[in-house]
Design a protein around this motif. Structure first.
Motif, PDB file in Angstrom:
ATOM      1  N   THR A  14       0.826  -1.207   0.000  1.00  0.00           N
ATOM      2  CA  THR A  14       0.000   0.000   0.000  1.00  0.00           C
ATOM      3  C   THR A  14       0.862   1.260   0.000  1.00  0.00           C
ATOM      4  O   THR A  14       0.348   2.357  -0.141  1.00  0.00           O
ATOM      5  CB  THR A  14      -0.913   0.050   1.252  1.00  0.00           C
ATOM      6  OG1 THR A  14      -0.079  -0.013   2.416  1.00  0.00           O
ATOM      7  CG2 THR A  14      -1.904  -1.103   1.271  1.00  0.00           C
ATOM      8  N   ARG A  16       4.048   3.980  -1.102  1.00  0.00           N
ATOM      9  CA  ARG A  16       4.372   4.673  -2.365  1.00  0.00           C
ATOM     10  C   ARG A  16       5.158   3.773  -3.312  1.00  0.00           C
ATOM     11  O   ARG A  16       4.826   3.621  -4.472  1.00  0.00           O
ATOM     12  CB  ARG A  16       5.296   5.872  -2.076  1.00  0.00           C
ATOM     13  CG  ARG A  16       4.628   7.068  -1.513  1.00  0.00           C
ATOM     14  CD  ARG A  16       5.619   8.237  -1.410  1.00  0.00           C
ATOM     15  NE  ARG A  16       6.983   7.850  -1.085  1.00  0.00           N
ATOM     16  CZ  ARG A  16       8.073   8.431  -1.569  1.00  0.00           C
ATOM     17  NH1 ARG A  16       7.973   9.419  -2.421  1.00  0.00           N
ATOM     18  NH2 ARG A  16       9.279   8.034  -1.212  1.00  0.00           N
ATOM     19  N   THR A  92      11.348   1.015   6.486  1.00  0.00           N
ATOM     20  CA  THR A  92      12.629   0.345   6.697  1.00  0.00           C
ATOM     21  C   THR A  92      12.683  -0.413   8.038  1.00  0.00           C
ATOM     22  O   THR A  92      13.215  -1.524   8.108  1.00  0.00           O
ATOM     23  CB  THR A  92      13.760   1.393   6.633  1.00  0.00           C
ATOM     24  OG1 THR A  92      13.587   2.146   5.426  1.00  0.00           O
ATOM     25  CG2 THR A  92      15.123   0.760   6.653  1.00  0.00           C
ATOM     26  N   ARG A  95      11.606  -4.048   8.224  1.00  0.00           N
ATOM     27  CA  ARG A  95      12.143  -4.951   7.193  1.00  0.00           C
ATOM     28  C   ARG A  95      12.878  -6.168   7.758  1.00  0.00           C
ATOM     29  O   ARG A  95      12.656  -7.298   7.324  1.00  0.00           O
ATOM     30  CB  ARG A  95      13.069  -4.118   6.280  1.00  0.00           C
ATOM     31  CG  ARG A  95      13.692  -4.897   5.148  1.00  0.00           C
ATOM     32  CD  ARG A  95      14.081  -3.971   4.038  1.00  0.00           C
ATOM     33  NE  ARG A  95      12.923  -3.259   3.553  1.00  0.00           N
ATOM     34  CZ  ARG A  95      12.898  -1.973   3.227  1.00  0.00           C
ATOM     35  NH1 ARG A  95      13.986  -1.248   3.298  1.00  0.00           N
ATOM     36  NH2 ARG A  95      11.787  -1.421   2.811  1.00  0.00           N
ATOM     37  N   ASP A 141      17.691   0.678  -8.120  1.00  0.00           N
ATOM     38  CA  ASP A 141      17.001   1.180  -9.316  1.00  0.00           C
ATOM     39  C   ASP A 141      17.750   2.266 -10.077  1.00  0.00           C
ATOM     40  O   ASP A 141      17.603   2.375 -11.295  1.00  0.00           O
ATOM     41  CB  ASP A 141      15.616   1.708  -8.923  1.00  0.00           C
ATOM     42  CG  ASP A 141      15.700   2.719  -7.782  1.00  0.00           C
ATOM     43  OD1 ASP A 141      16.000   2.287  -6.646  1.00  0.00           O
ATOM     44  OD2 ASP A 141      15.494   3.930  -8.018  1.00  0.00           O
ATOM     45  N   TRP A 187       7.241   9.675   8.337  1.00  0.00           N
ATOM     46  CA  TRP A 187       8.262   8.864   9.031  1.00  0.00           C
ATOM     47  C   TRP A 187       9.659   9.185   8.510  1.00  0.00           C
ATOM     48  O   TRP A 187      10.646   9.010   9.224  1.00  0.00           O
ATOM     49  CB  TRP A 187       7.954   7.362   8.946  1.00  0.00           C
ATOM     50  CG  TRP A 187       8.014   6.720   7.583  1.00  0.00           C
ATOM     51  CD1 TRP A 187       6.979   6.509   6.732  1.00  0.00           C
ATOM     52  CD2 TRP A 187       9.171   6.178   6.917  1.00  0.00           C
ATOM     53  NE1 TRP A 187       7.410   5.891   5.571  1.00  0.00           N
ATOM     54  CE2 TRP A 187       8.749   5.676   5.667  1.00  0.00           C
ATOM     55  CE3 TRP A 187      10.521   6.081   7.258  1.00  0.00           C
ATOM     56  CZ2 TRP A 187       9.634   5.082   4.756  1.00  0.00           C
ATOM     57  CZ3 TRP A 187      11.403   5.476   6.338  1.00  0.00           C
ATOM     58  CH2 TRP A 187      10.937   4.997   5.105  1.00  0.00           C
TER      59      TRP A 187
HETATM   60  N1  NAD Z   1      14.280   2.642  -4.409  1.00  0.00           N
HETATM   61  C1  NAD Z   1      13.872   3.884  -4.198  1.00  0.00           C
HETATM   62  O1  NAD Z   1      14.115   4.773  -4.985  1.00  0.00           O
HETATM   63  C2  NAD Z   1      13.054   4.203  -2.977  1.00  0.00           C
HETATM   64  C3  NAD Z   1      12.366   5.418  -2.903  1.00  0.00           C
HETATM   65  C4  NAD Z   1      11.607   5.685  -1.766  1.00  0.00           C
HETATM   66  C5  NAD Z   1      11.554   4.767  -0.733  1.00  0.00           C
HETATM   67  N2  NAD Z   1      12.239   3.597  -0.821  1.00  0.00           N
HETATM   68  C6  NAD Z   1      12.204   2.604   0.272  1.00  0.00           C
HETATM   69  O2  NAD Z   1      10.956   1.959   0.221  1.00  0.00           O
HETATM   70  C7  NAD Z   1      10.490   1.704   1.535  1.00  0.00           C
HETATM   71  C8  NAD Z   1       9.074   2.254   1.675  1.00  0.00           C
HETATM   72  O3  NAD Z   1       9.096   3.658   1.455  1.00  0.00           O
HETATM   73  P1  NAD Z   1       7.792   4.439   0.960  1.00  0.00           P
HETATM   74  O4  NAD Z   1       8.258   5.792   0.583  1.00  0.00           O
HETATM   75  O5  NAD Z   1       7.046   3.617  -0.037  1.00  0.00           O
HETATM   76  O6  NAD Z   1       6.978   4.530   2.338  1.00  0.00           O
HETATM   77  P2  NAD Z   1       5.387   4.523   2.583  1.00  0.00           P
HETATM   78  O7  NAD Z   1       5.213   5.126   3.926  1.00  0.00           O
HETATM   79  O8  NAD Z   1       4.669   5.132   1.426  1.00  0.00           O
HETATM   80  O9  NAD Z   1       5.016   2.981   2.618  1.00  0.00           O
HETATM   81  C9  NAD Z   1       5.377   2.161   3.699  1.00  0.00           C
HETATM   82  C10 NAD Z   1       4.663   0.835   3.649  1.00  0.00           C
HETATM   83  O10 NAD Z   1       5.045   0.103   4.821  1.00  0.00           O
HETATM   84  C11 NAD Z   1       3.872  -0.320   5.530  1.00  0.00           C
HETATM   85  N3  NAD Z   1       4.151  -0.414   6.958  1.00  0.00           N
HETATM   86  C12 NAD Z   1       4.379  -1.579   7.611  1.00  0.00           C
HETATM   87  N4  NAD Z   1       4.590  -1.364   8.902  1.00  0.00           N
HETATM   88  C13 NAD Z   1       4.512  -0.054   9.098  1.00  0.00           C
HETATM   89  C14 NAD Z   1       4.623   0.788  10.249  1.00  0.00           C
HETATM   90  N5  NAD Z   1       4.874   0.259  11.463  1.00  0.00           N
HETATM   91  N6  NAD Z   1       4.485   2.121  10.076  1.00  0.00           N
HETATM   92  C15 NAD Z   1       4.222   2.644   8.865  1.00  0.00           C
HETATM   93  N7  NAD Z   1       4.092   1.884   7.725  1.00  0.00           N
HETATM   94  C16 NAD Z   1       4.236   0.562   7.858  1.00  0.00           C
HETATM   95  C17 NAD Z   1       2.817   0.707   5.135  1.00  0.00           C
HETATM   96  O11 NAD Z   1       1.540   0.182   5.327  1.00  0.00           O
HETATM   97  C18 NAD Z   1       3.136   0.946   3.669  1.00  0.00           C
HETATM   98  O12 NAD Z   1       2.593  -0.079   2.874  1.00  0.00           O
HETATM   99  C19 NAD Z   1      11.512   2.322   2.490  1.00  0.00           C
HETATM  100  O13 NAD Z   1      12.340   1.305   2.996  1.00  0.00           O
HETATM  101  C20 NAD Z   1      12.320   3.248   1.625  1.00  0.00           C
HETATM  102  O14 NAD Z   1      13.678   3.340   2.036  1.00  0.00           O
HETATM  103  C21 NAD Z   1      12.981   3.311  -1.927  1.00  0.00           C
END
Ligand code: NAD
Length: 387
Positions: A14, A16, A92, A95, A141, A187
């Motif tokens: 769910t 981003r 993170t 994880r 990526d 966060w």
């Molecule tokens: N490769 C990239 O370019 C890139 C870019 C942004 C983020 N990321 C990584 O992707 C991961 C997710 O980042 P995002 O920006 O999608 O975050 P986000 O907040 O949009 O999504 C986080 C996801 O984790 C879940 N989750 C599980 N336990 C949780 C908790 N205790 N609190 C909050 N959410 C919880 C949420 O429901 C959600 O599905 C991070 O580890 C980040 O470092 C990577």
């Protein structure tokens, strides 16, 4: 054409990254194309099991995309015999324990970066994955971005001569959340929740520098929390306890000096949200997400410093655009395809996947040492990890 179904648990779907890049733009895109051809021509077909904390959100998301398998019970999903791969795009902090559970369940693991919150945990995951004999990978990526692929092509073709330096400029203004909603999750700005731009971006800079140029030998970082108070998703003011800008200097093997500024408190007057300028004895390049421009030594102007005169040269116009010369797919999808082939065809059949947990651990290590360097106000050497 016969299909090879491959069960994939998607956790954090769910979020981003989990939703847009991994589910929609990668795995569903592979299904829309009819599957991914494997070595023998059969089509690898991702069968998805969505995992998250909120049943309503998961159900809606599954329905929107015609999917039927979803659960809030990770252990149950990992116990399924039809699941071969666990993928993690959670925040993170969540994880490490989820990956450990997946390894214990004997699943192959692919994950967003950073692999873990600290180096010891990342190294332990790497050792556990190797001991279990599973296949493992971390998202890297940026290597698959068209701009960086063109840069790699220039390096491989010897365009630069001896590479001297790399200057990276990454960032954009992330709204504080009061008069305009923030465009990143809150966060990211709380240290206790695993936030901070060093933890977020240094793992990227680690693999970009190491894989395009040379291994990193030392790091020196200055960090800041420029915006001390922000407003979260529900309109609540909170203290930003994590760094929102990092100014890093990295010394690479062979003497290349790399400097990368990363900031969520900077306004963009660049062509792209990240740009790297590479200067070499024979030529220079500026690569962004998609574009790459070059200037050869034969077309380099000879400006003379004289602040009393208006600018004498149209500096930007003197660069040449590097052509695509090949199609570029979404970078996340391209890496998913390599991981799926790695699992199905195997490295013994040419489907290697070098971006494994060891690579992921080096990314975590650079972030950790970057933060330590900032705390202690000194440059730190980067020791080889004992993996
Ligand atoms: N490769 C990239 O370019 C890139 C870019 C942004 C983020 N990321 C990584 O992707 C991961 C997710 O980042 P995002 O920006 O999608 O975050 P986000 O907040 O949009 O999504 C986080 C996801 O984790 C879940 N989750 C599980 N336990 C949780 C908790 N205790 N609190 C909050 N959410 C919880 C949420 O429901 C959600 O599905 C991070 O580890 C980040 O470092 C990577």
């Amino acid at each position: 054409m016969s299909r090879i179904p491959i069960g994939i648990v998607l956790n954090g779907v769910t979020g981003r990254m989990g939703y847009r890049q991994h589910l929609v733009r990668s795995l569903l895109a592979i299904r829309e194309e009819g599957g991914l051809p494997s070595r023998d021509g059969s089509l690898i077909w991702p069968e998805l099991v969505l995992v998250g904390r909120n049943a309503d959100k998961l159900e809606q998301l599954a329905q929107r995309h015609g999917l039927t398998e979803w659960t809030t019970d990770l252990d149950a999903a990992l116990a399924r015999p039809d699941v071969q791969i666990y993928f993690d795009a959670q925040v993170t902090q969540q994880r490490e324990k989820a990956i450990r559970a997946a390894i214990d369940a004997g699943k192959h693991v692919y994950t967003e970066k950073p692999l873990a919150e600290d180096t010891d945990a990342a190294v332990a995951l790497c050792r556990a994955a190797r001991a279990a004999g599973i296949k493992h990978g971390v998202v890297q990526d940026k290597l698959f971005l068209p701009g960086l692929r063109k840069l790699k092509r220039l390096i491989d073709g010897g365009f630069f001569g001896r590479i001297l330096s790399v200057r990276g400029e990454f960032g954009y203004w992330v709204f504080e959340g009061d008069w305009q909603a923030a465009q990143r999750p809150s966060w990211n700005y709380r240290a206790a929740d695993g936030g901070g731009i060093v933890v977020d971006m240094f793992p990227h800079w680690q693999y970009v520098l190491e894989q395009l140029f040379a291994p990193i030998r030392s790091v020196q970082a200055t960090i800041a929390t420029h915006i001390p108070t922000r407003v979260d998703e529900v309109g609540q003011e909170y203290e930003a306890t994590a760094d929102d800008a990092a100014y890093g200097t990295f010394e690479l093997e062979g003497g290349i000096v790399a400097q990368i500024n990363s900031s969520w408190a900077v306004r963009v007057r660049r062509d792209e949200l990240v740009e790297f300028q590479v200067d070499g004895t024979h030529g220079s390049a500026v690569a962004g997400l998609r574009e790459c421009h070059v200037q050869h030594r034969g077309t380099t102007p000879k400006p003379v410093w004289n602040p009393d005169l208006p600018v004498t040269e149209p500096f930007r116009a003197q660069w040449q655009s590097v052509p695509d010369n090949e199609p570029f797919d979404n970078g996340f999808k391209a890496q998913w395809e390599l991981f799926l082939r790695h699992v199905v065809d195997g490295p013994e059949n040419g489907a290697a996947f070098p971006w494994d947990f060891a690579a992921g651990a080096r990314g975590v290590q650079l972030a950790e040492l970057g933060l330590q360097s900032a705390r202690e106000g000194r440059r730190l050497d980067i020791p080889a990890l004992d993996l």
